[in-house]
Design a protein around this motif. Sequence first.
Motif, mmCIF file in Angstrom:
data_model
loop_
_atom_site.group_PDB
_atom_site.id
_atom_site.type_symbol
_atom_site.label_atom_id
_atom_site.label_comp_id
_atom_site.label_asym_id
_atom_site.label_seq_id
_atom_site.Cartn_x
_atom_site.Cartn_y
_atom_site.Cartn_z
ATOM 1 N N LEU A 282 21.161 10.402 76.195
ATOM 2 C CA LEU A 282 21.600 11.825 75.756
ATOM 3 C C LEU A 282 21.171 11.577 74.074
ATOM 4 O O LEU A 282 21.256 10.593 73.677
ATOM 5 C CB LEU A 282 23.118 11.906 75.601
ATOM 6 C CG LEU A 282 23.720 12.673 77.049
ATOM 7 C CD1 LEU A 282 25.221 12.664 76.946
ATOM 8 C CD2 LEU A 282 23.042 13.879 77.264
ATOM 9 N N ASP A 283 20.438 12.722 73.828
ATOM 10 C CA ASP A 283 20.142 12.648 72.258
ATOM 11 C C ASP A 283 20.986 13.093 71.307
ATOM 12 O O ASP A 283 20.808 13.361 70.096
ATOM 13 C CB ASP A 283 18.759 13.366 72.154
ATOM 14 C CG ASP A 283 18.858 14.838 72.398
ATOM 15 O OD1 ASP A 283 20.233 15.152 72.879
ATOM 16 O OD2 ASP A 283 17.971 15.786 72.267
ATOM 17 N N VAL A 333 21.878 19.501 73.445
ATOM 18 C CA VAL A 333 21.560 18.388 73.217
ATOM 19 C C VAL A 333 20.746 18.349 74.868
ATOM 20 O O VAL A 333 20.919 19.092 75.779
ATOM 21 C CB VAL A 333 22.872 17.437 73.540
ATOM 22 C CG1 VAL A 333 23.530 17.363 72.296
ATOM 23 C CG2 VAL A 333 23.747 17.990 74.624
ATOM 24 N N ARG A 334 19.869 17.173 74.958
ATOM 25 C CA ARG A 334 19.151 16.920 76.204
ATOM 26 C C ARG A 334 19.327 15.599 76.588
ATOM 27 O O ARG A 334 19.545 14.677 76.072
ATOM 28 C CB ARG A 334 17.713 17.358 75.762
ATOM 29 C CG ARG A 334 17.357 18.813 75.518
ATOM 30 C CD ARG A 334 15.914 18.856 75.189
ATOM 31 N NE ARG A 334 15.802 20.343 74.823
ATOM 32 C CZ ARG A 334 16.039 21.174 73.742
ATOM 33 N NH1 ARG A 334 16.750 20.383 72.820
ATOM 34 N NH2 ARG A 334 15.894 22.430 73.656
ATOM 35 N N GLY A 335 19.292 15.646 78.038
ATOM 36 C CA GLY A 335 19.525 14.168 78.749
ATOM 37 C C GLY A 335 18.739 14.359 79.935
ATOM 38 O O GLY A 335 18.382 15.260 80.808
ATOM 39 N N GLN A 388 16.987 16.646 84.793
ATOM 40 C CA GLN A 388 17.205 16.952 83.168
ATOM 41 C C GLN A 388 18.244 17.897 83.123
ATOM 42 O O GLN A 388 18.157 18.883 83.587
ATOM 43 C CB GLN A 388 15.747 17.196 82.670
ATOM 44 C CG GLN A 388 14.645 15.958 82.637
ATOM 45 C CD GLN A 388 14.123 15.806 84.150
ATOM 46 O OE1 GLN A 388 13.733 16.628 84.730
ATOM 47 N NE2 GLN A 388 14.036 14.573 84.507
ATOM 48 N N VAL A 389 18.876 17.840 81.869
ATOM 49 C CA VAL A 389 19.864 18.693 81.493
ATOM 50 C C VAL A 389 19.754 19.109 79.847
ATOM 51 O O VAL A 389 19.306 18.274 79.332
ATOM 52 C CB VAL A 389 21.200 17.992 81.752
ATOM 53 C CG1 VAL A 389 22.228 18.878 81.245
ATOM 54 C CG2 VAL A 389 21.263 17.839 83.137
ATOM 55 N N THR A 390 20.012 20.391 79.762
ATOM 56 C CA THR A 390 20.213 20.986 78.751
ATOM 57 C C THR A 390 21.724 21.498 78.120
ATOM 58 O O THR A 390 22.086 22.487 79.131
ATOM 59 C CB THR A 390 19.097 22.012 78.125
ATOM 60 O OG1 THR A 390 17.711 21.484 78.259
ATOM 61 C CG2 THR A 390 19.255 22.609 76.887
ATOM 62 N N ASN A 515 20.279 4.831 73.410
ATOM 63 C CA ASN A 515 21.468 5.956 73.819
ATOM 64 C C ASN A 515 21.211 6.143 75.391
ATOM 65 O O ASN A 515 20.961 7.216 75.881
ATOM 66 C CB ASN A 515 20.502 7.287 73.378
ATOM 67 C CG ASN A 515 20.771 7.527 71.774
ATOM 68 O OD1 ASN A 515 21.953 7.027 71.469
ATOM 69 N ND2 ASN A 515 20.017 8.013 71.186
ATOM 70 N N VAL A 516 21.137 4.973 76.059
ATOM 71 C CA VAL A 516 21.017 4.980 77.411
ATOM 72 C C VAL A 516 22.690 4.373 77.911
ATOM 73 O O VAL A 516 23.275 3.719 77.224
ATOM 74 C CB VAL A 516 20.218 4.159 78.165
ATOM 75 C CG1 VAL A 516 20.061 3.735 79.621
ATOM 76 C CG2 VAL A 516 18.493 4.616 77.713
ATOM 77 N N TYR A 517 23.020 5.119 78.805
ATOM 78 C CA TYR A 517 24.572 5.070 79.412
ATOM 79 C C TYR A 517 24.349 4.643 81.086
ATOM 80 O O TYR A 517 23.833 5.342 81.521
ATOM 81 C CB TYR A 517 25.540 5.799 78.900
ATOM 82 C CG TYR A 517 25.734 6.071 77.490
ATOM 83 C CD1 TYR A 517 26.481 5.387 76.571
ATOM 84 C CD2 TYR A 517 24.788 6.871 76.823
ATOM 85 C CE1 TYR A 517 26.523 5.804 75.574
ATOM 86 C CE2 TYR A 517 24.459 7.072 75.405
ATOM 87 C CZ TYR A 517 25.523 6.468 74.863
ATOM 88 O OH TYR A 517 25.460 6.434 73.315
ATOM 89 N N ALA A 518 25.407 3.740 81.239
ATOM 90 C CA ALA A 518 25.528 3.377 82.705
ATOM 91 C C ALA A 518 26.966 3.806 83.263
ATOM 92 O O ALA A 518 27.891 3.344 82.691
ATOM 93 C CB ALA A 518 24.982 2.160 83.072
ATOM 94 N N VAL A 519 27.024 4.520 84.360
ATOM 95 C CA VAL A 519 28.266 4.973 84.924
ATOM 96 C C VAL A 519 28.616 4.178 86.252
ATOM 97 O O VAL A 519 27.745 4.085 87.086
ATOM 98 C CB VAL A 519 28.386 6.458 85.102
ATOM 99 C CG1 VAL A 519 29.542 6.679 85.812
ATOM 100 C CG2 VAL A 519 28.004 7.428 83.845
ATOM 101 N N THR A 520 29.767 3.555 86.276
ATOM 102 C CA THR A 520 30.190 2.767 87.482
ATOM 103 C C THR A 520 31.162 3.388 88.129
ATOM 104 O O THR A 520 31.970 4.462 87.793
ATOM 105 C CB THR A 520 30.422 1.458 87.013
ATOM 106 O OG1 THR A 520 31.607 1.525 86.229
ATOM 107 C CG2 THR A 520 29.574 0.525 86.263
ATOM 108 N N GLY A 521 31.653 2.847 89.150
ATOM 109 C CA GLY A 521 32.570 3.336 89.963
ATOM 110 C C GLY A 521 34.071 3.297 89.210
ATOM 111 O O GLY A 521 35.106 4.102 89.675
#
Length: 809
Positions: A282-283, A333-335, A388-390, A515-521
């Motif tokens: 995300l920026d 924001v964009r991701g 991609q998301v805005t 700005n990189v993120y990791a989602v776990t269980g």
Amino acid sequence: MTTRAKLTVYSALATALASLCLTPLLTTKSWITHAFLVIAVVAAAGAGLRRAPLYRWTVPIGQLAVLFVMLLIGFAGAGAAWGGLVPGPNSVSALDRVFGAGLDDIQQYAIPAPPSAGLRLILVSSVGLIAVVVDTIAVTYRRSALAGLPLLALYSVGNGLAGDRGSWIWFGLASAGYLVLLFAEGQDRVSRWGRVFRGTSRGTESTGAVGLGGQQVGILALAVALLLPVFLPHWESGLLRSGSGGTPGKGSGGAVTSLDPLVSLQSEITRPSDGELLRYSLDADVAEQTYLRTGSLDQFDGTNWKLGTGTVLDLPATFPSPEGLRDSSVPQVRGDFTVSDRLEKSWLPLPYPVVSVQLPNRGDWKLDQVTRTVMPTSDKAIKGLRYQVTALDVRPTANDLRTAPQASQDVRDRYTALPADLPAVVAEQARVVTAKASTDYDKAVALAAWFTGPQFRYDTTVTGGTGNSAIVTFLRDKRGFCVHFASTMAAMARTLKIPARVAVGFTPGDAQGANVYAVTGRMYHAWPELYFAGYGWTRFEPTPSRGVQPRYTEQSATPTTAPTRQPTAAAQSSAPAPAPSASKDCDPKLRRMGECGDKDTAAANTGEESWLLSGQVLGTLAAVVALIALLLVPLFWRAALRRRRLGGGRRRPGGDGPGGLTDAQVLAAWDELIDSAWDLGIPPDESRTPRAAARRITETAELDENAAAAAGRLALATERVLYAPSGQVTGPLAADVRTARAGLRATAGRADRARAVLLPPSSAQLWWRISEAVMTARAAAGTRTRRVTDAVTGPVRRVFTRRKRNPES
């Protein structure tokens, strides 16, 4: 094993194999274990009832009663007592509510549906009913061929609903179970005709089993049935595949997949995983506080929170304006998102409020425009997806929300609706907690601060649920996980006329750099969203040690109306702060989630809950105690009978007495010797005289001289009572019984001695007595019924008899 026992086992096996075709209907298969348990208990109940002197038609009635009790124990725990093992006064109504919820779930979900309690109840009860029908037809009435009809009905319904998830394996298993049942009954029918001459060589005998030809026919029929569907058109079907969770779609070209977000979320939270589910960038400078929202549940019916009756549309290029947001020109924001192969059957994770989504195949996704939930039309649509998301970067301040105008009446009517049977304690507690707050914002902050205070504890071992009973239990015990905190705060907010709903998704991911993120269980989460006019739906965080508090609930602001809001906000900010980590290298996110506190604190928290307070432990102990008590009935009955036979005094049949013994006392002593020998492996032989029986016991058990002499004296005394003229026996027969019994135990093995104490074979007499009493009662009842019938119909019969004799009159 007797033929009836074989039929009982094989009918239960056939039902269990046929029920496997239902496993594709739910997302999990653990419910089938409950179904197998129900089948086993129903079969055992039928076997026990058939051994009793009862009419055959009463056996299925008893099995249905046992099935109903098992369903009450398994699915009506809210109204049960003694750890859920004993149905309480409210169990039937609780079971009815669960069943009603299951019927609603059938209308809402496609295959595979989430394993909600209502759907599991419907499946388990259906399997149980089929088990009763099959057992009744095949075992009680010995018509195994007809038992194929309910088995075929079970398979047809299950495979038809499963559609393309069905398999020929289910048909093969169901057919194999049915064939085994037929072979068992066929073997019994053939054996009743005696030895069958087959023209074989001398010395060859028939065992009465079904011949090789019959087995070949059965196997050939099964093979043809498995191969035939290959050349037939496939039957496409599904479990009401229209809509999304019961939501009618306008402009949608296909149905969306089924998903109960809270049910799926609860199963993931109770078994957390460190596996990476998705990675994103995300920026925004607040990316570390941005939740990923998969959906929002805006309807509460007292049983659970679910998606309301919104409109499902084809995924548009640009989403409609967010509900309640006054200024849509806020920064964006964009991701970029990449989903791993570990994440399946999930709605699309998005920051809120999203403006647009770029997907490789837009036709696989639908939009619920009210809750801005993006739902797939295929279970595998999200697996390995890149998109991609805005989104809008809405940042209200505390003062903005405090001074926000009141929501419109239609919003308040829709998002403050509550079931009529909501317990009064919910509204009462909400008023107490927010007594010093005057605006909707300050009431929301006070609620969040109360939940994150020290009196509440995060605990994933608590039974899940978002209905009325779950909320009351949570408010009483103050233990639960995010689902309990979110659903309870949303319900309490609605009692205060604050529009609220429950959102599900993920907490912010772990920072990976750049700005990189990791989602776990471990980041599955639920939280409440409250509506403020001009700013739309805003997030609040009531779960202690989980997630991130929004900045508009932490920052200080000059109060405009209520002087007590600043301390409330400060208390809320400090309450959920976790204990400092004992290790300097503890990740900040783990510290926020309370995963790296010192060991002493963790041990103290673990010891707060005594194992005695666990309902599962209490229920298990109660079941074990009941089973042990049932197994000890023969032991206690046999000991009481021995004490009565050999006790002292004239009033005791087997006592020695100060004078001569009566005939009843002598016979009681002899019965005790015979039963003692029976318990140790020497069954009685009623064709022998007492002297011959004593000699047989002496020789079989190889008694020593003293024990043999004692047994002989008992035999002589018994013969004197049975055959000689009346006379008194003055010998100490009780002492002789004990001497002979000691000799029997001395020569018996350890296993025989243990069986004689724990499960004495002579205790079969207790069952015989009960059966005889029941048969006597039945005969007496039949006699009385005939007398009453004769008394009522006798005059009528006499009138007709006279008319037949005198037709002219």
